[in-house]
Design a protein around this motif. Sequence first.
Motif, PDB file in Angstrom:
ATOM      1  N   LEU A 113       6.650 -13.693   9.622  1.00  0.00           N
ATOM      2  CA  LEU A 113       7.389 -13.023   8.517  1.00  0.00           C
ATOM      3  C   LEU A 113       6.890 -11.720   8.350  1.00  0.00           C
ATOM      4  O   LEU A 113       5.765 -11.346   8.786  1.00  0.00           O
ATOM      5  N   CYS A 114       7.762 -10.757   7.697  1.00  0.00           N
ATOM      6  CA  CYS A 114       7.235  -9.555   7.615  1.00  0.00           C
ATOM      7  C   CYS A 114       7.921  -8.823   6.500  1.00  0.00           C
ATOM      8  O   CYS A 114       9.097  -9.178   6.338  1.00  0.00           O
ATOM      9  N   TRP A 115       7.163  -7.767   5.731  1.00  0.00           N
ATOM     10  CA  TRP A 115       7.938  -7.229   4.718  1.00  0.00           C
ATOM     11  C   TRP A 115       8.490  -5.919   4.979  1.00  0.00           C
ATOM     12  O   TRP A 115       7.837  -5.155   5.965  1.00  0.00           O
ATOM     13  N   ASP A 116       9.679  -5.392   4.293  1.00  0.00           N
ATOM     14  CA  ASP A 116      10.208  -4.330   4.676  1.00  0.00           C
ATOM     15  C   ASP A 116       8.915  -3.104   4.232  1.00  0.00           C
ATOM     16  O   ASP A 116       8.514  -3.330   3.183  1.00  0.00           O
ATOM     17  N   PRO A 117       8.627  -2.181   5.225  1.00  0.00           N
ATOM     18  CA  PRO A 117       7.399  -1.276   4.972  1.00  0.00           C
ATOM     19  C   PRO A 117       7.851  -0.156   3.850  1.00  0.00           C
ATOM     20  O   PRO A 117       6.936   0.189   3.319  1.00  0.00           O
ATOM     21  N   LYS A 118       9.077  -0.281   3.205  1.00  0.00           N
ATOM     22  CA  LYS A 118       9.432   0.861   2.283  1.00  0.00           C
ATOM     23  C   LYS A 118       9.841   0.180   1.127  1.00  0.00           C
ATOM     24  O   LYS A 118      10.037   0.721  -0.086  1.00  0.00           O
ATOM     25  N   HIS A 119      10.142  -1.150   0.986  1.00  0.00           N
ATOM     26  CA  HIS A 119      10.492  -1.890  -0.185  1.00  0.00           C
ATOM     27  C   HIS A 119       9.468  -3.271  -0.529  1.00  0.00           C
ATOM     28  O   HIS A 119       9.603  -4.118   0.299  1.00  0.00           O
ATOM     29  N   PRO A 120       9.238  -3.139  -1.493  1.00  0.00           N
ATOM     30  CA  PRO A 120       8.092  -4.233  -1.836  1.00  0.00           C
ATOM     31  C   PRO A 120       8.636  -5.405  -2.214  1.00  0.00           C
ATOM     32  O   PRO A 120       7.839  -6.502  -2.368  1.00  0.00           O
ATOM     33  N   ALA A 124       9.130 -20.476   3.397  1.00  0.00           N
ATOM     34  CA  ALA A 124       8.458 -19.459   2.935  1.00  0.00           C
ATOM     35  C   ALA A 124       8.302 -19.570   1.311  1.00  0.00           C
ATOM     36  O   ALA A 124       8.940 -19.827   0.765  1.00  0.00           O
ATOM     37  N   ARG A 125       7.117 -18.919   1.118  1.00  0.00           N
ATOM     38  CA  ARG A 125       6.521 -18.786  -0.309  1.00  0.00           C
ATOM     39  C   ARG A 125       6.115 -17.112  -0.667  1.00  0.00           C
ATOM     40  O   ARG A 125       5.644 -16.680   0.212  1.00  0.00           O
ATOM     41  N   ILE A 126       6.436 -16.749  -1.627  1.00  0.00           N
ATOM     42  CA  ILE A 126       5.880 -15.458  -2.318  1.00  0.00           C
ATOM     43  C   ILE A 126       5.097 -15.915  -3.274  1.00  0.00           C
ATOM     44  O   ILE A 126       5.452 -16.459  -4.480  1.00  0.00           O
ATOM     45  N   TRP A 127       3.884 -14.959  -3.027  1.00  0.00           N
ATOM     46  CA  TRP A 127       2.631 -15.315  -4.180  1.00  0.00           C
ATOM     47  C   TRP A 127       2.289 -13.866  -4.834  1.00  0.00           C
ATOM     48  O   TRP A 127       2.272 -12.895  -3.810  1.00  0.00           O
ATOM     49  N   ASN A 128       2.407 -13.812  -6.106  1.00  0.00           N
ATOM     50  CA  ASN A 128       1.958 -12.633  -6.582  1.00  0.00           C
ATOM     51  C   ASN A 128       0.402 -12.690  -6.971  1.00  0.00           C
ATOM     52  O   ASN A 128      -0.039 -13.722  -7.727  1.00  0.00           O
ATOM     53  N   ILE A 129      -0.152 -11.616  -6.372  1.00  0.00           N
ATOM     54  CA  ILE A 129      -1.785 -11.753  -6.417  1.00  0.00           C
ATOM     55  C   ILE A 129      -2.236 -10.627  -7.173  1.00  0.00           C
ATOM     56  O   ILE A 129      -1.991  -9.468  -6.587  1.00  0.00           O
ATOM     57  N   ASP A 130      -2.993 -10.772  -8.021  1.00  0.00           N
ATOM     58  CA  ASP A 130      -3.540  -9.675  -8.378  1.00  0.00           C
ATOM     59  C   ASP A 130      -4.985  -9.358  -7.609  1.00  0.00           C
ATOM     60  O   ASP A 130      -5.785 -10.210  -7.405  1.00  0.00           O
ATOM     61  N   PRO A 131      -5.191  -7.963  -7.263  1.00  0.00           N
ATOM     62  CA  PRO A 131      -6.072  -7.765  -6.190  1.00  0.00           C
ATOM     63  C   PRO A 131      -7.478  -7.894  -6.579  1.00  0.00           C
ATOM     64  O   PRO A 131      -8.574  -8.181  -6.232  1.00  0.00           O
ATOM     65  N   HIS A 132      -7.450  -7.980  -8.047  1.00  0.00           N
ATOM     66  CA  HIS A 132      -8.904  -8.186  -8.761  1.00  0.00           C
ATOM     67  C   HIS A 132      -9.360  -9.670  -9.008  1.00  0.00           C
ATOM     68  O   HIS A 132     -10.194  -9.977  -9.673  1.00  0.00           O
ATOM     69  N   GLY A 133      -8.251 -10.460  -8.569  1.00  0.00           N
ATOM     70  CA  GLY A 133      -8.304 -11.845  -8.990  1.00  0.00           C
ATOM     71  C   GLY A 133      -8.284 -12.381 -10.313  1.00  0.00           C
ATOM     72  O   GLY A 133      -8.468 -13.420 -10.620  1.00  0.00           O
ATOM     73  N   HIS A 134      -7.525 -11.475 -11.147  1.00  0.00           N
ATOM     74  CA  HIS A 134      -7.268 -11.987 -12.369  1.00  0.00           C
ATOM     75  C   HIS A 134      -5.980 -12.678 -12.578  1.00  0.00           C
ATOM     76  O   HIS A 134      -5.119 -12.439 -11.827  1.00  0.00           O
ATOM     77  N   ASN A 143       3.021  -7.271   1.029  1.00  0.00           N
ATOM     78  CA  ASN A 143       4.096  -6.344   0.966  1.00  0.00           C
ATOM     79  C   ASN A 143       2.993  -4.953   0.870  1.00  0.00           C
ATOM     80  O   ASN A 143       2.064  -4.978   1.018  1.00  0.00           O
ATOM     81  N   CYS A 144       3.990  -3.863   0.718  1.00  0.00           N
ATOM     82  CA  CYS A 144       3.654  -2.663   0.949  1.00  0.00           C
ATOM     83  C   CYS A 144       2.665  -2.007   0.131  1.00  0.00           C
ATOM     84  O   CYS A 144       1.842  -1.252   0.204  1.00  0.00           O
ATOM     85  N   LEU A 145       2.644  -2.614  -1.200  1.00  0.00           N
ATOM     86  CA  LEU A 145       1.602  -2.404  -2.461  1.00  0.00           C
ATOM     87  C   LEU A 145       0.664  -3.069  -2.526  1.00  0.00           C
ATOM     88  O   LEU A 145      -0.111  -2.990  -3.237  1.00  0.00           O
ATOM     89  N   GLY A 146       0.475  -4.196  -1.671  1.00  0.00           N
ATOM     90  CA  GLY A 146      -0.641  -5.287  -1.713  1.00  0.00           C
ATOM     91  C   GLY A 146      -0.684  -6.038  -2.906  1.00  0.00           C
ATOM     92  O   GLY A 146      -1.634  -6.780  -3.367  1.00  0.00           O
ATOM     93  N   THR A 147       0.512  -6.191  -3.558  1.00  0.00           N
ATOM     94  CA  THR A 147       0.639  -7.121  -4.933  1.00  0.00           C
ATOM     95  C   THR A 147       1.216  -8.331  -4.579  1.00  0.00           C
ATOM     96  O   THR A 147       1.279  -9.197  -5.650  1.00  0.00           O
ATOM     97  N   LYS A 148       1.853  -8.569  -3.410  1.00  0.00           N
ATOM     98  CA  LYS A 148       2.743 -10.042  -3.203  1.00  0.00           C
ATOM     99  C   LYS A 148       2.186 -10.262  -1.787  1.00  0.00           C
ATOM    100  O   LYS A 148       2.161  -9.477  -0.906  1.00  0.00           O
ATOM    101  N   LEU A 149       2.170 -11.560  -1.653  1.00  0.00           N
ATOM    102  CA  LEU A 149       1.599 -12.242  -0.185  1.00  0.00           C
ATOM    103  C   LEU A 149       2.772 -13.264   0.242  1.00  0.00           C
ATOM    104  O   LEU A 149       3.213 -13.909  -1.060  1.00  0.00           O
ATOM    105  N   ALA A 150       3.437 -13.108   1.520  1.00  0.00           N
ATOM    106  CA  ALA A 150       4.266 -14.050   1.751  1.00  0.00           C
ATOM    107  C   ALA A 150       3.700 -14.955   2.559  1.00  0.00           C
ATOM    108  O   ALA A 150       2.722 -14.440   3.593  1.00  0.00           O
TER     109      ALA A 150
END
Length: 314
Positions: A72-79, A44-54, A29-36
């Motif tokens: 798949l692709c994320w809306d560039p304006k909506h996370p 499809a699955r949505i994963w909440n990913i902490d960028p520092h691996g915590h 997603n646009c914030l880099g906090t979720k991966l689809a």
Amino acid sequence: MEERAIGFKNLCSREYQGHKKKVHSVAWNCLGTKLASGSVDHTARIWNIDPHGHGKVKDIELKGHTDSVDQLCWDPKHPDVVATAAGDKTVRFWDARSGKCTQNVELSGENINITYKPDGSHIAVGNKEDELTILDVRKYKPIHRRKFNYEVNEIAWNTTGELFFLTTGNGTVEVLAYPSLKVLHTLMAHTAGCYCIAIDPLGRYFAVGSADSLVSLWNVSDILCIRTFTKLEWPVRTISFNHTGEYIASASEDLFVDISNVQSGRSVHQIPCKAPMNSVEWNPKYNLLAYAGDDKNKYQADDGVFRIFGFESS
């Protein structure tokens, strides 16, 4: 520059398991906090990913498609809005918080490629019959439909949304004006089919991956080829620029994902992998690279995994 590149050497990959069959597509997603992730298992699955691996990774399943989720692709304006293209002839829009399908658009063929316009207003979908449909995201209605008499592969807008690119099975890249879809250039880009395209986030370049095993880098301003990346030996299936535009990742049936320096053209790191890759995508904020392919388990069945490279070794 070299110290930055050496930095990749001490980083590691983590594995994410959830799908029942192979993963075709990964996207942040646009914030880099979720991966689809989209899979042959129809989900499809949505994963909440902490960028520092915590922390523990939470994932939710998006259920509703009746065939393989190819891209798949994320809306560039909506996370929290993600769109999926599947072989069941539908495009679905999802709320990534609840996992609910908010919109289901029926199209005419098996969908294989999907991409958002950078301002989030339109979405382009390509199908197996080489038909392009552009949807207005506010009304979920087609505003353009065009059938091509040649193989159309990955598609993309440039960062301003004024140019639309089609990669083709003839080894060309068609550069179209948007929204008129008038052909501005036909680039004789490669000696074999062009499969994938990536846009530099700073808007300077686009890159094309081809069945001839090369990745070509082009200037957006004058549509000229600047250099090629030559590390791979098999058809290039997937490419991605990192968030700073300094690095490009590319993958194929070679058993590594290559990371090259965009300016020098030199390979700076390879991530070993066990199978041909289908999708690589850099996080839009951090040097984390998601990658997914045709991994098999010890019984030679599909292993529904993807990995993310770039975490500090703990």
